[in-house]
Design an enzyme around this catalytic site. Sequence first.
Site, PDB file in Angstrom:
ATOM      1  N   PRO A 191      -9.975   2.506   3.064  1.00 50.11           N
ATOM      2  CA  PRO A 191     -11.218   1.983   2.488  1.00 50.11           C
ATOM      3  C   PRO A 191     -11.636   0.608   3.026  1.00 50.11           C
ATOM      4  O   PRO A 191     -10.806  -0.277   3.208  1.00 50.11           O
ATOM      5  CB  PRO A 191     -10.914   1.901   0.983  1.00 50.11           C
ATOM      6  CG  PRO A 191      -9.435   1.978   0.865  1.00 50.11           C
ATOM      7  CD  PRO A 191      -8.969   2.780   2.040  1.00 50.11           C
ATOM      8  N   ASN A 192     -12.921   0.502   3.274  1.00 53.24           N
ATOM      9  CA  ASN A 192     -13.586  -0.742   3.700  1.00 53.24           C
ATOM     10  C   ASN A 192     -13.321  -1.147   5.149  1.00 53.24           C
ATOM     11  O   ASN A 192     -13.857  -2.141   5.617  1.00 53.24           O
ATOM     12  CB  ASN A 192     -13.233  -1.908   2.757  1.00 53.24           C
ATOM     13  CG  ASN A 192     -13.623  -1.612   1.325  1.00 53.24           C
ATOM     14  OD1 ASN A 192     -14.775  -1.296   1.057  1.00 53.24           O
ATOM     15  ND2 ASN A 192     -12.665  -1.665   0.406  1.00 53.24           N
ATOM     16  N   ARG A 239     -17.515  -7.512   6.561  1.00 58.11           N
ATOM     17  CA  ARG A 239     -16.700  -7.981   5.430  1.00 58.11           C
ATOM     18  C   ARG A 239     -15.818  -9.170   5.830  1.00 58.11           C
ATOM     19  O   ARG A 239     -15.205  -9.165   6.902  1.00 58.11           O
ATOM     20  CB  ARG A 239     -15.823  -6.842   4.872  1.00 58.11           C
ATOM     21  CG  ARG A 239     -14.651  -6.486   5.778  1.00 58.11           C
ATOM     22  CD  ARG A 239     -13.822  -5.328   5.261  1.00 58.11           C
ATOM     23  NE  ARG A 239     -13.013  -5.636   4.109  1.00 58.11           N
ATOM     24  CZ  ARG A 239     -11.804  -5.113   3.879  1.00 58.11           C
ATOM     25  NH1 ARG A 239     -11.259  -4.254   4.733  1.00 58.11           N
ATOM     26  NH2 ARG A 239     -11.135  -5.423   2.803  1.00 58.11           N
ATOM     27  N   TYR A 258     -11.026 -10.959   8.703  1.00 55.73           N
ATOM     28  CA  TYR A 258     -10.910  -9.758   9.538  1.00 55.73           C
ATOM     29  C   TYR A 258     -11.578  -9.867  10.907  1.00 55.73           C
ATOM     30  O   TYR A 258     -11.445  -8.958  11.732  1.00 55.73           O
ATOM     31  CB  TYR A 258     -11.473  -8.542   8.777  1.00 55.73           C
ATOM     32  CG  TYR A 258     -10.710  -8.263   7.494  1.00 55.73           C
ATOM     33  CD1 TYR A 258      -9.378  -7.852   7.529  1.00 55.73           C
ATOM     34  CD2 TYR A 258     -11.309  -8.441   6.243  1.00 55.73           C
ATOM     35  CE1 TYR A 258      -8.668  -7.613   6.361  1.00 55.73           C
ATOM     36  CE2 TYR A 258     -10.607  -8.198   5.071  1.00 55.73           C
ATOM     37  CZ  TYR A 258      -9.291  -7.789   5.135  1.00 55.73           C
ATOM     38  OH  TYR A 258      -8.594  -7.551   3.977  1.00 55.73           O
ATOM     39  N   ASN A 278      -3.685   2.376   8.733  1.00 53.89           N
ATOM     40  CA  ASN A 278      -3.977   1.178   7.954  1.00 53.89           C
ATOM     41  C   ASN A 278      -4.533   1.688   6.625  1.00 53.89           C
ATOM     42  O   ASN A 278      -5.720   2.004   6.523  1.00 53.89           O
ATOM     43  CB  ASN A 278      -5.007   0.297   8.673  1.00 53.89           C
ATOM     44  CG  ASN A 278      -5.297  -0.980   7.881  1.00 53.89           C
ATOM     45  OD1 ASN A 278      -4.879  -1.119   6.729  1.00 53.89           O
ATOM     46  ND2 ASN A 278      -6.025  -1.907   8.498  1.00 53.89           N
ATOM     47  N   ALA A 291      -6.451  -1.248   1.096  1.00 51.77           N
ATOM     48  CA  ALA A 291      -6.000  -1.621  -0.253  1.00 51.77           C
ATOM     49  C   ALA A 291      -5.016  -0.608  -0.843  1.00 51.77           C
ATOM     50  O   ALA A 291      -4.154  -0.975  -1.649  1.00 51.77           O
ATOM     51  CB  ALA A 291      -7.205  -1.785  -1.179  1.00 51.77           C
ATOM     52  N   HIS A 328      -1.134  -1.092  -1.211  1.00 53.60           N
ATOM     53  CA  HIS A 328      -0.449  -1.849  -2.259  1.00 53.60           C
ATOM     54  C   HIS A 328      -0.177  -1.052  -3.523  1.00 53.60           C
ATOM     55  O   HIS A 328       0.531  -1.522  -4.399  1.00 53.60           O
ATOM     56  CB  HIS A 328      -1.265  -3.112  -2.578  1.00 53.60           C
ATOM     57  CG  HIS A 328      -1.677  -3.842  -1.331  1.00 53.60           C
ATOM     58  ND1 HIS A 328      -0.758  -4.388  -0.456  1.00 53.60           N
ATOM     59  CD2 HIS A 328      -2.898  -4.084  -0.768  1.00 53.60           C
ATOM     60  CE1 HIS A 328      -1.402  -4.940   0.564  1.00 53.60           C
ATOM     61  NE2 HIS A 328      -2.704  -4.768   0.404  1.00 53.60           N
ATOM     62  N   ASP A 365       3.762   9.502  -0.530  1.00 53.74           N
ATOM     63  CA  ASP A 365       4.318  10.856  -0.604  1.00 53.74           C
ATOM     64  C   ASP A 365       3.762  11.753   0.503  1.00 53.74           C
ATOM     65  O   ASP A 365       4.480  12.585   1.056  1.00 53.74           O
ATOM     66  CB  ASP A 365       4.027  11.490  -1.972  1.00 53.74           C
ATOM     67  CG  ASP A 365       4.875  10.879  -3.083  1.00 53.74           C
ATOM     68  OD1 ASP A 365       5.856  10.181  -2.772  1.00 53.74           O
ATOM     69  OD2 ASP A 365       4.539  11.091  -4.269  1.00 53.74           O
ATOM     70  N   GLU A 380       2.619   1.582  10.230  1.00 57.04           N
ATOM     71  CA  GLU A 380       1.604   0.959   9.366  1.00 57.04           C
ATOM     72  C   GLU A 380       1.064  -0.298  10.046  1.00 57.04           C
ATOM     73  O   GLU A 380       1.844  -1.117  10.540  1.00 57.04           O
ATOM     74  CB  GLU A 380       2.241   0.590   8.019  1.00 57.04           C
ATOM     75  CG  GLU A 380       1.254  -0.036   7.052  1.00 57.04           C
ATOM     76  CD  GLU A 380       1.837  -0.158   5.642  1.00 57.04           C
ATOM     77  OE1 GLU A 380       2.236   0.866   5.072  1.00 57.04           O
ATOM     78  OE2 GLU A 380       1.879  -1.292   5.138  1.00 57.04           O
ATOM     79  N   HIS A 433      -1.790  -3.591   9.746  1.00 56.14           N
ATOM     80  CA  HIS A 433      -2.769  -4.398   9.007  1.00 56.14           C
ATOM     81  C   HIS A 433      -3.366  -5.419   9.952  1.00 56.14           C
ATOM     82  O   HIS A 433      -2.635  -6.052  10.712  1.00 56.14           O
ATOM     83  CB  HIS A 433      -2.120  -5.106   7.816  1.00 56.14           C
ATOM     84  CG  HIS A 433      -1.570  -4.136   6.830  1.00 56.14           C
ATOM     85  ND1 HIS A 433      -2.381  -3.412   5.988  1.00 56.14           N
ATOM     86  CD2 HIS A 433      -0.306  -3.709   6.614  1.00 56.14           C
ATOM     87  CE1 HIS A 433      -1.628  -2.593   5.277  1.00 56.14           C
ATOM     88  NE2 HIS A 433      -0.363  -2.747   5.637  1.00 56.14           N
ATOM     89  N   SER A 488      -4.918  -8.234   9.032  1.00 56.73           N
ATOM     90  CA  SER A 488      -4.527  -9.569   8.552  1.00 56.73           C
ATOM     91  C   SER A 488      -3.032  -9.606   8.276  1.00 56.73           C
ATOM     92  O   SER A 488      -2.381  -8.556   8.197  1.00 56.73           O
ATOM     93  CB  SER A 488      -5.301  -9.888   7.267  1.00 56.73           C
ATOM     94  OG  SER A 488      -4.934  -8.993   6.229  1.00 56.73           O
ATOM     95  N   ARG A 508      -1.192 -13.810   2.427  1.00 54.37           N
ATOM     96  CA  ARG A 508      -2.387 -13.741   1.578  1.00 54.37           C
ATOM     97  C   ARG A 508      -1.985 -13.685   0.096  1.00 54.37           C
ATOM     98  O   ARG A 508      -0.905 -14.111  -0.266  1.00 54.37           O
ATOM     99  CB  ARG A 508      -3.246 -12.543   2.008  1.00 54.37           C
ATOM    100  CG  ARG A 508      -3.746 -12.687   3.463  1.00 54.37           C
ATOM    101  CD  ARG A 508      -4.641 -11.540   3.866  1.00 54.37           C
ATOM    102  NE  ARG A 508      -5.828 -11.473   3.026  1.00 54.37           N
ATOM    103  CZ  ARG A 508      -6.652 -10.431   2.991  1.00 54.37           C
ATOM    104  NH1 ARG A 508      -6.407  -9.383   3.768  1.00 54.37           N
ATOM    105  NH2 ARG A 508      -7.708 -10.435   2.204  1.00 54.37           N
TER     106      ARG A 508
HETATM  107  C1  DQA Z   1      -5.747  -4.730   5.210  1.00 50.07           C
HETATM  108  C2  DQA Z   1      -5.075  -5.632   4.153  1.00 50.07           C
HETATM  109  C3  DQA Z   1      -5.280  -5.091   2.746  1.00 50.07           C
HETATM  110  O1  DQA Z   1      -4.657  -5.933   1.795  1.00 50.07           O
HETATM  111  C4  DQA Z   1      -6.763  -5.017   2.430  1.00 50.07           C
HETATM  112  O2  DQA Z   1      -6.962  -4.433   1.164  1.00 50.07           O
HETATM  113  C5  DQA Z   1      -7.551  -4.319   3.488  1.00 50.07           C
HETATM  114  C6  DQA Z   1      -7.216  -4.519   4.895  1.00 50.07           C
HETATM  115  C7  DQA Z   1      -5.671  -5.328   6.623  1.00 50.07           C
HETATM  116  O3  DQA Z   1      -5.884  -4.569   7.569  1.00 50.07           O
HETATM  117  O4  DQA Z   1      -5.415  -6.518   6.792  1.00 50.07           O
HETATM  118  O5  DQA Z   1      -8.556  -3.668   3.185  1.00 50.07           O
HETATM  119  O6  DQA Z   1      -5.086  -3.490   5.221  1.00 50.07           O
END
Ligand code: DQA
Length: 146
Positions: A9-10, A17, A22, A73, A76, A79, A86, A97, A99, A101, A106
């Site tokens: 998401p996002n 954003r 980012y 990735n 959110a 977390h 699963d 995985e 990320h 950031s 953070r």
């Molecule tokens: C993220 C870090 C997550 O905490 C956040 O919710 C994201 C992006 C990152 O790529 O740094 O949406 O996964």
Amino acid sequence: MKILVINGPNINMLGIRETNIYGNLSYPKLVEMIDEKSKKLKIQVEFFQNNIEGEIINKIQSAYSKYDGIIINPAAYTHYSIAILDAIKSVSIPTIEVHLSNIHSREKYRHHSVTASACIGQISGFGPYGYLMALSYFKESGILNE
Ligand code: DQA
């Protein structure tokens, strides 16, 4: 070698954003960057981005026996999504995985990843280069030939 790159998401809002966190690179540009690297490494890459947890789970399940590796990735969902954890476990596809950031520098609620335990490892804090590092690992480590 066939790798599936999943973004949660996002991530489609990259470049818009929180650019202080980012950066300015848009999602289509990120895809382009990963695509270029994959061509250099002679890896076949497919992309999937979705804002809905169940869609991400469906995609992971459908990857079963179709992909050699996954780069994810979960954004959110990282977390708190035991369901994505699963799903990764259920397909037994080597997964990395990523990320953009550094989640460890953070807010406290971002420090813990529930999905990372099903992964080979986690790359965090290197912006778009994290995805390229994951691709290089799959190509050069020999892990997919074992
Ligand atoms: C993220 C870090 C997550 O905490 C956040 O919710 C994201 C992006 C990152 O790529 O740094 O949406 O996964």
